[in-house]
Design an enzyme around this catalytic site. Structure first.
Site, PDB file in Angstrom:
ATOM      1  N   ARG A   1      25.107  25.791   9.882  1.00  0.00           N
ATOM      2  CA  ARG A   1      26.191  26.666   9.823  1.00  0.00           C
ATOM      3  C   ARG A   1      27.550  25.983   9.472  1.00  0.00           C
ATOM      4  O   ARG A   1      28.160  24.944  10.338  1.00  0.00           O
ATOM      5  CB  ARG A   1      26.731  27.281  11.370  1.00  0.00           C
ATOM      6  CG  ARG A   1      25.451  27.989  11.999  1.00  0.00           C
ATOM      7  CD  ARG A   1      25.904  28.648  13.204  1.00  0.00           C
ATOM      8  NE  ARG A   1      24.854  29.189  13.867  1.00  0.00           N
ATOM      9  CZ  ARG A   1      23.827  28.562  14.686  1.00  0.00           C
ATOM     10  NH1 ARG A   1      23.967  27.183  15.073  1.00  0.00           N
ATOM     11  NH2 ARG A   1      22.924  29.365  15.364  1.00  0.00           N
TER      12      ARG A   1
ATOM     13  N   GLY B   1      18.269  36.575   9.595  1.00  0.00           N
ATOM     14  CA  GLY B   1      19.280  36.303  10.751  1.00  0.00           C
ATOM     15  C   GLY B   1      19.264  37.380  11.771  1.00  0.00           C
ATOM     16  O   GLY B   1      19.989  38.276  11.589  1.00  0.00           O
ATOM     17  N   THR B   2      18.497  37.299  12.630  1.00  0.00           N
ATOM     18  CA  THR B   2      18.108  38.294  13.617  1.00  0.00           C
ATOM     19  C   THR B   2      19.073  38.730  14.293  1.00  0.00           C
ATOM     20  O   THR B   2      19.088  39.682  15.141  1.00  0.00           O
ATOM     21  CB  THR B   2      16.723  38.042  14.247  1.00  0.00           C
ATOM     22  OG1 THR B   2      16.838  36.647  14.981  1.00  0.00           O
ATOM     23  CG2 THR B   2      15.583  37.790  13.405  1.00  0.00           C
ATOM     24  N   ASN B   3      20.210  37.736  14.909  1.00  0.00           N
ATOM     25  CA  ASN B   3      21.245  38.307  15.409  1.00  0.00           C
ATOM     26  C   ASN B   3      21.916  39.428  15.015  1.00  0.00           C
ATOM     27  O   ASN B   3      22.200  40.335  15.369  1.00  0.00           O
ATOM     28  CB  ASN B   3      22.241  36.933  15.822  1.00  0.00           C
ATOM     29  CG  ASN B   3      21.536  35.701  16.435  1.00  0.00           C
ATOM     30  OD1 ASN B   3      20.548  36.088  17.122  1.00  0.00           O
ATOM     31  ND2 ASN B   3      22.528  34.918  16.568  1.00  0.00           N
ATOM     32  N   ASP B   4      22.501  39.333  13.821  1.00  0.00           N
ATOM     33  CA  ASP B   4      23.405  40.193  12.821  1.00  0.00           C
ATOM     34  C   ASP B   4      22.277  41.478  12.663  1.00  0.00           C
ATOM     35  O   ASP B   4      22.708  42.687  12.628  1.00  0.00           O
ATOM     36  CB  ASP B   4      23.780  39.561  12.048  1.00  0.00           C
ATOM     37  CG  ASP B   4      25.313  39.497  11.821  1.00  0.00           C
ATOM     38  OD1 ASP B   4      25.677  39.878  12.902  1.00  0.00           O
ATOM     39  OD2 ASP B   4      25.920  38.516  11.199  1.00  0.00           O
TER      40      ASP B   4
ATOM     41  N   ARG C   1      23.724  26.876   5.251  1.00  0.00           N
ATOM     42  CA  ARG C   1      24.549  28.380   4.954  1.00  0.00           C
ATOM     43  C   ARG C   1      26.000  28.102   4.601  1.00  0.00           C
ATOM     44  O   ARG C   1      26.865  27.608   5.142  1.00  0.00           O
ATOM     45  CB  ARG C   1      24.351  29.177   6.334  1.00  0.00           C
ATOM     46  CG  ARG C   1      24.946  30.767   6.045  1.00  0.00           C
ATOM     47  CD  ARG C   1      24.755  31.433   7.019  1.00  0.00           C
ATOM     48  NE  ARG C   1      25.750  31.025   8.283  1.00  0.00           N
ATOM     49  CZ  ARG C   1      25.892  31.397   9.579  1.00  0.00           C
ATOM     50  NH1 ARG C   1      24.980  32.342   9.843  1.00  0.00           N
ATOM     51  NH2 ARG C   1      26.618  30.886  10.494  1.00  0.00           N
TER      52      ARG C   1
ATOM     53  N   CYS D   1      16.140  32.454  11.628  1.00  0.00           N
ATOM     54  CA  CYS D   1      17.063  31.479  11.930  1.00  0.00           C
ATOM     55  C   CYS D   1      18.104  32.089  13.302  1.00  0.00           C
ATOM     56  O   CYS D   1      18.782  31.399  13.686  1.00  0.00           O
ATOM     57  CB  CYS D   1      17.767  31.015  11.017  1.00  0.00           C
ATOM     58  SG  CYS D   1      18.785  32.346  10.037  1.00  0.00           S
TER      59      CYS D   1
ATOM     60  N   HIS E   1      29.945  33.658  20.562  1.00  0.00           N
ATOM     61  CA  HIS E   1      30.310  32.258  20.162  1.00  0.00           C
ATOM     62  C   HIS E   1      29.830  31.030  21.101  1.00  0.00           C
ATOM     63  O   HIS E   1      29.189  30.205  20.996  1.00  0.00           O
ATOM     64  CB  HIS E   1      31.673  32.382  19.760  1.00  0.00           C
ATOM     65  CG  HIS E   1      32.197  31.003  19.267  1.00  0.00           C
ATOM     66  ND1 HIS E   1      32.674  29.964  20.087  1.00  0.00           N
ATOM     67  CD2 HIS E   1      32.279  30.516  18.153  1.00  0.00           C
ATOM     68  CE1 HIS E   1      33.173  29.129  19.335  1.00  0.00           C
ATOM     69  NE2 HIS E   1      32.641  29.319  17.909  1.00  0.00           N
TER      70      HIS E   1
ATOM     71  N   GLU F   1      20.267  39.998   6.886  1.00  0.00           N
ATOM     72  CA  GLU F   1      20.771  40.502   7.914  1.00  0.00           C
ATOM     73  C   GLU F   1      21.490  41.677   7.926  1.00  0.00           C
ATOM     74  O   GLU F   1      21.820  42.201   8.806  1.00  0.00           O
ATOM     75  CB  GLU F   1      21.868  39.385   8.671  1.00  0.00           C
ATOM     76  CG  GLU F   1      22.908  38.983   7.531  1.00  0.00           C
ATOM     77  CD  GLU F   1      23.913  37.621   7.861  1.00  0.00           C
ATOM     78  OE1 GLU F   1      23.826  37.567   8.898  1.00  0.00           O
ATOM     79  OE2 GLU F   1      23.999  37.004   6.886  1.00  0.00           O
TER      80      GLU F   1
END
Length: 503
Positions: A162, A375-378, A218, A441, A53, A354
């Site tokens: 976001r 959503g490449t983080n998740d 989003r 993103c 975060h 994601e």
């Protein structure tokens, strides 16, 4: 960044208002700390990593952040640490501190600083890059200020807004908590009615800043418990009040009610629980409020003769039926709000890919989507089975140092695994809709190697934090120069620039 150490968001905000520069020090930040992050010059945490975060929020604001500094031993209003020279040091609230977000260094005292500048030479290089590249560069921005800053850096749209970050200011958190704690539909509707004009104002500001460019919004993604106080802290507070015979009974009752609700919302693995579109399906009135706010803002901006281009993104879709149901909700609310404009005004509805299942079944999902945003983080988290909040501070550094992995997959896109899912989804999605818009993103949108992959995979755009937009523009041009070369992508691009072809 340099400032004095503070250990909670309220103190950071209060001291900043008084004119003091502060560094916010936490074990980790949560959405409740957003006002402290906004007030601070920089953020230092003992836990977390590249996509935690604190890192994501600070990066979007252009603030230095050092995450996962496990050498810090936090106590009440202080931290202890052993320096590089082996000296034991205690830093207390109010002590001067500096952090280097590029190298991860934490420095005792203040250092000399100067503002970075876009030189004429860099602007010329960026102009050349824009003539060459075919990949569009968008930004991740949640405020009109961030949007305007990204546009000044050359962003061609917003790839991720976001909306949960709009809930996190000090004056809005109580309203959000009232919405979550509502016992009846009427109580929830009352809280949502207060949030509606706030959200509308936010969207109007972003639309004005991005006049003529696409804005991808989003809908609410995180689990609701993130907006409530920590359960352990509430238990400690209850025990403290129970030990006070003269404690206010109304305060005790409010605390018990809050603790019951937090326990009700508690999940063993909240990042895989009731969040994203699942939240919108279970509690559709929250999404209805957000959609209404978007299209009210659209109407307001259309009356100002602005060119408004909203894309509504449904998060965490894993099954085509989820997106189908959510798209019906968006269409219904848009028609309701836009009225006579509904027949002529164009907007898009799409999803963030994601969840691995969404990538595998992209052909089915594309039937209800106008765009895919990866959503490449998740997607990295779920594909590897690595908790992005824990892995970087625990085993992942060891994996990279011992060459078990070539790179940290949260920093450089994993081509063989995550990349294959992206290519698979693009191919299957465009087989159904040839003009399906696609992009990423996640934090990889600002990484050079990942941008090369996105170019090769045929994506339309990458989206990154505002301050990474210039880097992404140059990397996208290098990727175009390397197209068709048999050499390693980075090497080919570097050779192309050196040979003078970019000029």
């Amino acid at each position: 960044a340099s400032g004095v150490a503070v250990f909670d968001a309220d103190t950071a905000e209060a001291w900043a208002r008084a004119g003091r520069k502060v560094i916010l020090v936490r074990s980790e930040t949560t959405p409740e700390d957003i006002h402290g992050v906004l007030a601070a010059e920089g953020v230092l945490t003992s836990r977390g990593g590249m996509t935690s975060h604190a890192a994501v929020v600070a990066r979007g604001m252009g603030k230095p952040c050092v995450c996962g500094c496990e050498a810090l031993r936090l106590t009440d209003r202080a931290f202890a640490v052993t320096t590089a020279d082996g000296e034991a040091v205690t830093v207390r609230e109010g002590d001067a501190l500096s952090i280097d977000g590029a190298t991860g260094r934490v420095i005792l005292g203040e250092v000399s600083l100067r503002e970075p500048e876009l030189t004429g030479e860099l602007e010329q290089l960026l102009a050349w890059a824009d003539e060459i590249r075919t990949l569009e560069v968008y930004t991740n921005a949640d405020t009109p200020e961030d949007a305007a800053k990204a546009r000044s850096f050359g962003a061609e749209g917003i790839g991720l807004c976001r909306t949960e970050h709009m809930f996190m200011s000090a004056e809005r958190v109580p309203v959000v908590q009232a919405m979550i704690l509502a016992e009846t539909a009427e109580e929830r509707a009352e809280a949502l009615a207060k949030l509606l004009p706030m959200q509308q104002e936010d969207f109007e500001g972003i639309f004005r800043a991005m006049d003529g460019l696409p804005v991808t919004i989003r809908l609410l993604d995180p689990p609701l418990h993130e907006f409530l106080p920590n359960m352990e802290q509430l238990v400690v507070e209850r025990e403290r009040l129970n030990g006070q015979p003269d404690a206010d009974p109304d305060r005790k009752e409010r605390l018990e009610k809050l603790l019951r609700k937090v326990r009700t919302l508690h999940e063993m693995n909240p990042m895989l629980g009731t969040r994203g579109c699942r939240l919108g399906l279970v509690l559709p009135d929250i999404y209805e409020m957000q959609i209404e706010a978007v299209f009210r803002a659209v109407l307001s901006c259309l009356r100002e003769q602005l060119d408004v281009r909203p894309d509504i993104m449904i998060p965490l879709v894993g099954h085509a039926n989820e997106l189908k149901r959510m798209r019906e909700l968006v269409t219904r609310k848009a028609d309701e709000v836009l009225g006579e404009f509904a027949r002529t005004f164009r907007y898009r509805v799409g999803t963030m890919i994601e969840v691995p299942r969404a990538a595998v079944t992209a052909g089915d999902i594309a039937q209800h989507a106008d765009f895919f945003s990866f959503g490449t983080n998740d997607l990295t988290q779920m594909t590897f089975g690595y908790s992005r909040d824990d892995a970087e501070g625990k085993f992942l550094t060891h994996y990279v140092e011992t060459k078990l992995l070539p790179d940290n997959p949260f920093q450089v896109l994993d081509r063989d695994g995550v990349g294959t899912l992206i290519e698979w989804a693009v191919e299957r999605g465009r087989a159904v809709k040839p003009k399906l818009k696609t992009g990423i993103c996640g934090e990889h949108g600002g990484d050079k190697q990942s941008i090369f992959f996105c170019h090769g995979a045929g994506l339309d755009y990458v989206s990154c934090s505002p301050y990474r937009v210039p880097l992404a523009r140059i990397a996208a041009a290098q990727a175009q120069l390397a197209l068709g070369s048999t050499a390693a992508p980075e090497t080919a691009a570097e050779e192309a620039v050196t040979s003078g072809r970019s000029a």
